[in-house]
Design a protein around this motif. Sequence first.
Motif, PDB file in Angstrom:
ATOM      1  N   ASP A   1      12.072   2.707   5.284  1.00 44.50           N
ATOM      2  CA  ASP A   1      11.647   1.303   5.204  1.00 44.50           C
ATOM      3  C   ASP A   1      12.860   0.427   5.498  1.00 44.50           C
ATOM      4  O   ASP A   1      13.954   0.700   5.002  1.00 44.50           O
ATOM      5  CB  ASP A   1      11.096   1.023   3.789  1.00 44.50           C
ATOM      6  CG  ASP A   1      10.282  -0.265   3.721  1.00 44.50           C
ATOM      7  OD1 ASP A   1      10.833  -1.332   4.081  1.00 44.50           O
ATOM      8  OD2 ASP A   1       9.109  -0.207   3.312  1.00 44.50           O
TER       9      ASP A   1
ATOM     10  N   TYR B   1      -1.562 -10.525  14.732  1.00 44.03           N
ATOM     11  CA  TYR B   1      -1.477  -9.344  13.857  1.00 44.03           C
ATOM     12  C   TYR B   1      -2.473  -8.270  14.292  1.00 44.03           C
ATOM     13  O   TYR B   1      -2.106  -7.122  14.543  1.00 44.03           O
ATOM     14  CB  TYR B   1      -1.737  -9.732  12.389  1.00 44.03           C
ATOM     15  CG  TYR B   1      -2.068  -8.534  11.511  1.00 44.03           C
ATOM     16  CD1 TYR B   1      -1.105  -7.579  11.217  1.00 44.03           C
ATOM     17  CD2 TYR B   1      -3.356  -8.350  10.996  1.00 44.03           C
ATOM     18  CE1 TYR B   1      -1.410  -6.464  10.438  1.00 44.03           C
ATOM     19  CE2 TYR B   1      -3.674  -7.246  10.210  1.00 44.03           C
ATOM     20  CZ  TYR B   1      -2.696  -6.298   9.940  1.00 44.03           C
ATOM     21  OH  TYR B   1      -3.005  -5.195   9.176  1.00 44.03           O
TER      22      TYR B   1
ATOM     23  N   PHE C   1       2.673   3.555   7.461  1.00 38.89           N
ATOM     24  CA  PHE C   1       2.233   2.249   6.950  1.00 38.89           C
ATOM     25  C   PHE C   1       3.044   1.106   7.552  1.00 38.89           C
ATOM     26  O   PHE C   1       2.550  -0.023   7.603  1.00 38.89           O
ATOM     27  CB  PHE C   1       2.465   2.155   5.430  1.00 38.89           C
ATOM     28  CG  PHE C   1       1.641   3.062   4.574  1.00 38.89           C
ATOM     29  CD1 PHE C   1       0.350   2.702   4.209  1.00 38.89           C
ATOM     30  CD2 PHE C   1       2.151   4.261   4.102  1.00 38.89           C
ATOM     31  CE1 PHE C   1      -0.413   3.521   3.398  1.00 38.89           C
ATOM     32  CE2 PHE C   1       1.399   5.090   3.295  1.00 38.89           C
ATOM     33  CZ  PHE C   1       0.117   4.721   2.937  1.00 38.89           C
TER      34      PHE C   1
ATOM     35  N   LYS D   1      -1.916  -4.539  15.883  1.00 41.25           N
ATOM     36  CA  LYS D   1      -2.415  -3.312  15.242  1.00 41.25           C
ATOM     37  C   LYS D   1      -3.344  -2.563  16.199  1.00 41.25           C
ATOM     38  O   LYS D   1      -3.309  -1.333  16.277  1.00 41.25           O
ATOM     39  CB  LYS D   1      -3.154  -3.630  13.931  1.00 41.25           C
ATOM     40  CG  LYS D   1      -2.279  -4.046  12.769  1.00 41.25           C
ATOM     41  CD  LYS D   1      -1.283  -3.005  12.299  1.00 41.25           C
ATOM     42  CE  LYS D   1      -1.907  -1.833  11.568  1.00 41.25           C
ATOM     43  NZ  LYS D   1      -0.858  -0.934  10.984  1.00 41.25           N
TER      44      LYS D   1
ATOM     45  N   ILE E   1       0.842  -1.209   0.000  1.00 43.01           N
ATOM     46  CA  ILE E   1       0.000   0.000   0.000  1.00 43.01           C
ATOM     47  C   ILE E   1       0.875   1.257   0.000  1.00 43.01           C
ATOM     48  O   ILE E   1       0.570   2.244  -0.676  1.00 43.01           O
ATOM     49  CB  ILE E   1      -0.982   0.008   1.197  1.00 43.01           C
ATOM     50  CG1 ILE E   1      -1.780  -1.294   1.246  1.00 43.01           C
ATOM     51  CG2 ILE E   1      -1.942   1.193   1.083  1.00 43.01           C
ATOM     52  CD1 ILE E   1      -2.711  -1.426   2.441  1.00 43.01           C
TER      53      ILE E   1
ATOM     54  N   ASN F   1      -7.299  -4.670   1.028  1.00 44.05           N
ATOM     55  CA  ASN F   1      -6.891  -4.022  -0.222  1.00 44.05           C
ATOM     56  C   ASN F   1      -6.446  -5.062  -1.247  1.00 44.05           C
ATOM     57  O   ASN F   1      -5.959  -6.133  -0.874  1.00 44.05           O
ATOM     58  CB  ASN F   1      -5.683  -3.115   0.016  1.00 44.05           C
ATOM     59  CG  ASN F   1      -6.008  -1.811   0.716  1.00 44.05           C
ATOM     60  OD1 ASN F   1      -5.382  -0.810   0.468  1.00 44.05           O
ATOM     61  ND2 ASN F   1      -6.995  -1.805   1.606  1.00 44.05           N
TER      62      ASN F   1
ATOM     63  N   SER G   1       2.346  -7.368   8.262  1.00 45.96           N
ATOM     64  CA  SER G   1       0.945  -7.254   7.837  1.00 45.96           C
ATOM     65  C   SER G   1       0.226  -8.577   7.554  1.00 45.96           C
ATOM     66  O   SER G   1      -0.970  -8.558   7.259  1.00 45.96           O
ATOM     67  CB  SER G   1       0.881  -6.387   6.572  1.00 45.96           C
ATOM     68  OG  SER G   1       1.467  -7.082   5.480  1.00 45.96           O
TER      69      SER G   1
END
Length: 360
Positions: free
Chosen positions: A35, A162, A83, A166, A13, A192, A87
């Motif tokens: 990153d 996960y 971000f 979050k 994303i 997504n 994930s």
Amino acid sequence: MKTYLVTGGAGFIGSNFIHYMFEKYDNDIVIINIDSLTYAGNLENLKDIEKRDNYFFVKADICDKEAVKRVFTEHEIDRVVHFAAESHVDRSIKEPEVFVRTNVLGTAVMLNEAKAAWELPDGSYREGKKFLHVSTDEVFGSLEEDGGYFYETTPFSPHSPYSASKAGSDMLVKAYMDTYKFPANITNCSNNYGPYQFPEKLIPLIINNALSGKKLPVYGDGKNVRDWLYVRDHAKAIDMVIEKGRLFETYNVGGHNEKQNIEIVNIIIEALQEMLSDDDPRKKLVSKDLITYVEDRKGHDRRYAIAPDKIKKEIGWEPETMFKEGIKLTIKWYFEHEDWMKNVTSGDYQKYYDDMYGNR
Ligand code: NAD
Ligand code: DAU
């Protein structure tokens, strides 16, 4: 001219967001992408923008306080778009600790360094600063098959490591907003799909396996429901929340596009059969006979569905890409990026695949 610090911009994303922002604002913004390049981070995703004068890449871990501080010292950051995260739910079931580290500790570091850079001596913040925390609908838990939606007010009830990590990160952002009046927004988005998605996730995994005639693993009875959103629509929502979102608010982002997993798999097979030309040897490989029901995911959430009423009413955002169109754009992108898929599925991916699916 605003300067954006994007974390995790080499992922799925994040890279779509960076593309979207340069297409929209061109030279009127600066983007710094931090990153650490885990297995999910891939600089190939940003190849076409890496030479821009208004784009900078910093290879660093968001848990590395000094590295993050340095970015804030060297640049006047106006917006953080956060971000960076581990994930993938299946990986979190096997290896929860790395999820807690990156998703919770990493978010704490980002919040702390942004606060230190932006706070004035009287406890207020420098003009126009904002931290946008990108989160997921999975923090809300699971819905019944026959009704209900996730609203911003739905209590958190995460089930996987996960989603728990979050939820922890969301709670930290909320705590910073409540305690320090820290200028932030949170977005909680549904599933997504689109270009650059790593083939550990359902849609690119099914596309890739089907094209090579491999089994298509469907967990449990295949009737779990997800609410799918084309990634570019998510990027647009994030930009709109940064620009128009009321400080300290949370916005749910979703496509009103609920589908059972088995429906998704069938749609992909049908689309591949329609889009492949008759002389393409892969056409013979793509078949519904490849569908294989396998052992279910542990703690598998049954249904997710977002009510995007608030973002529509307050900000005017709505999904623009219908699933029928979005899935074709996605398949077309994978057709045109065979090398990308080959590169990400060589090496470690084979080991991951055998570990995850070998005994399923
Ligand atoms: P992804 O796994 O594709 O990308 C994650 C990126 O973060 C990678 O580039 C990786 O290298 C980087 N990263 C990981 N750990 C890091 C660390 N410690 N320091 C610096 N960088 C690190 O993830 P994605 O699917 O693009 O998701 C991005 C964000 O959006 C995540 O926060 C996720 O929770 C959220 N989200 C995802 C979805 C979805 O459907 N994929 C939906 C809603 C919300
Ligand atoms: O809802 C938002 C979330 O969507 C994001 O927060 C996560 O980062 C993202 O990974 C995604 O989580 P899911 O677990 O819903 O996505 P995934 O693609 O892993 O799985 C989608 C559904 O398909 C889920 O019900 C599990 C199922 N599945 C998945 C895989 C990989 C299969 O049946 N077979 C598979 O091989």
